[in-house]
Design a protein around this motif. Structure first.
Motif, PDB file in Angstrom:
ATOM      1  N   VAL A   1       0.847  -1.193   0.000  1.00 38.86           N
ATOM      2  CA  VAL A   1       0.000   0.000   0.000  1.00 38.86           C
ATOM      3  C   VAL A   1       0.882   1.242   0.000  1.00 38.86           C
ATOM      4  O   VAL A   1       1.807   1.367   0.810  1.00 38.86           O
ATOM      5  N   ILE A   2       0.599   2.159  -0.925  1.00 41.83           N
ATOM      6  CA  ILE A   2       1.295   3.439  -0.987  1.00 41.83           C
ATOM      7  C   ILE A   2       0.457   4.483  -0.258  1.00 41.83           C
ATOM      8  O   ILE A   2      -0.688   4.727  -0.635  1.00 41.83           O
ATOM      9  N   LEU A   3       1.024   5.073   0.782  1.00 41.93           N
ATOM     10  CA  LEU A   3       0.354   6.156   1.500  1.00 41.93           C
ATOM     11  C   LEU A   3       0.877   7.483   0.958  1.00 41.93           C
ATOM     12  O   LEU A   3       2.083   7.733   0.980  1.00 41.93           O
ATOM     13  N   PHE A   4      -0.027   8.317   0.465  1.00 39.76           N
ATOM     14  CA  PHE A   4       0.365   9.573  -0.166  1.00 39.76           C
ATOM     15  C   PHE A   4      -0.431  10.730   0.428  1.00 39.76           C
ATOM     16  O   PHE A   4      -1.510  10.522   1.004  1.00 39.76           O
TER      17      PHE A   4
ATOM     18  N   GLY B   1      -5.056   5.220   6.144  1.00 36.26           N
ATOM     19  CA  GLY B   1      -3.720   5.801   6.150  1.00 36.26           C
ATOM     20  C   GLY B   1      -3.205   6.038   7.557  1.00 36.26           C
ATOM     21  O   GLY B   1      -2.053   5.700   7.886  1.00 36.26           O
ATOM     22  N   ARG B   2      -4.057   6.588   8.403  1.00 40.11           N
ATOM     23  CA  ARG B   2      -3.652   6.862   9.794  1.00 40.11           C
ATOM     24  C   ARG B   2      -3.369   5.560  10.544  1.00 40.11           C
ATOM     25  O   ARG B   2      -2.430   5.475  11.335  1.00 40.11           O
TER      26      ARG B   2
ATOM     27  N   PRO C   1       0.108   9.084  13.635  1.00 41.72           N
ATOM     28  CA  PRO C   1      -1.007   9.076  12.685  1.00 41.72           C
ATOM     29  C   PRO C   1      -1.227  10.425  12.005  1.00 41.72           C
ATOM     30  O   PRO C   1      -1.933  10.501  11.000  1.00 41.72           O
ATOM     31  N   ASP C   2      -0.616  11.476  12.533  1.00 44.74           N
ATOM     32  CA  ASP C   2      -0.731  12.806  11.946  1.00 44.74           C
ATOM     33  C   ASP C   2       0.452  13.166  11.048  1.00 44.74           C
ATOM     34  O   ASP C   2       0.500  14.272  10.502  1.00 44.74           O
TER      35      ASP C   2
END
Length: 206
Positions: free
Chosen positions: A78-81, A114-115, A125-126
């Motif tokens: 998974v790519i978090l963007f 995402g978090r 998470p921020d």
């Protein structure tokens, strides 16, 4: 000819495309300017650092279950963007177009998933300071994430990823940090957060 009104739109498109390709190889995660299909309002009062809507922030009890569920039936990375970053959204479009096999899934750093995955990766998470590539057993950030993504895309990005990973980590992360820190100033930001894409619905996680 640069000053000509006839050629100026073409010049702008060429510069935008070149910038996105360059930034994808050396910096955070463009099909270029494809409009995202699902948007979540996210107003901001500070241009350099967006004020994020926490979109049902994962609770201390629920984030782990949500993060583990991402890989329960699908082991693709998974790519978090950054969902409000124009540069990052452009690079996501590019990666989608150059990944016909669907090696990657995508989630905005600001989304619930995402978090949760940020916490699973040992990050706040921020924290939206870096792209994150999350595998089943570990996570990668900054230039390491970008180049590992590039290795699974079509050529010439596959070669660029292989070549870049053989370069020293410190200087390539310095380049990444410079672009990431200035991404809103250089490329602007959206007033909404991208959560999906109609053409690649199965690859986005809300």
């Amino acid at each position: 000819w640069i000053g000509s009104m006839t050629h100026r739109p073409r010049l702008i498109r060429m510069l935008s495309k070149a910038a996105a390709v360059f930034a994808f190889v050396l910096s955070p995660a463009r099909g270029f300017m494809r409009a995202p299909s699902a948007l979540l309002s996210s107003t901001t009062t500070n241009r350099s650092q967006p004020k994020l809507a926490l979109m049902g922030a994962a609770t201390s009890e629920g984030w782990k279950q949500r993060a583990d569920g991402v890989f329960s039936g699908d082991t693709r990375s998974v790519i978090l963007f950054d969902g409000v970053c124009n540069l990052c959204n452009g690079a996501v479009n590019l990666a989608l177009d150059l990944d016909p096999e669907g090696n990657f899934r995508y989630a905005a750093l600001q989304s619930e998933t995402g978090r949760a995955l940020l916490q699973r990766s040992g990050r706040s998470p921020d924290d939206i300071s870096s792209i994150v590539l999350v595998d089943t057993d570990r996570a990668y950030v900054k230039s390491e994430a970008v180049l590992r993504i590039a290795k699974k895309l079509s050529d010439p990005f596959r070669f660029m990823g292989w070549f870049g990973l053989n370069l020293p980590l410190f200087p390539r992360d310095k380049v990444y940090d410079f672009v990431a820190t200035n991404r809103y100033s250089f490329f602007g930001r959206s007033e909404s957060c991208r959560l999906s894409d109609d053409n690649f619905e199965s690859r986005f996680i809300p």
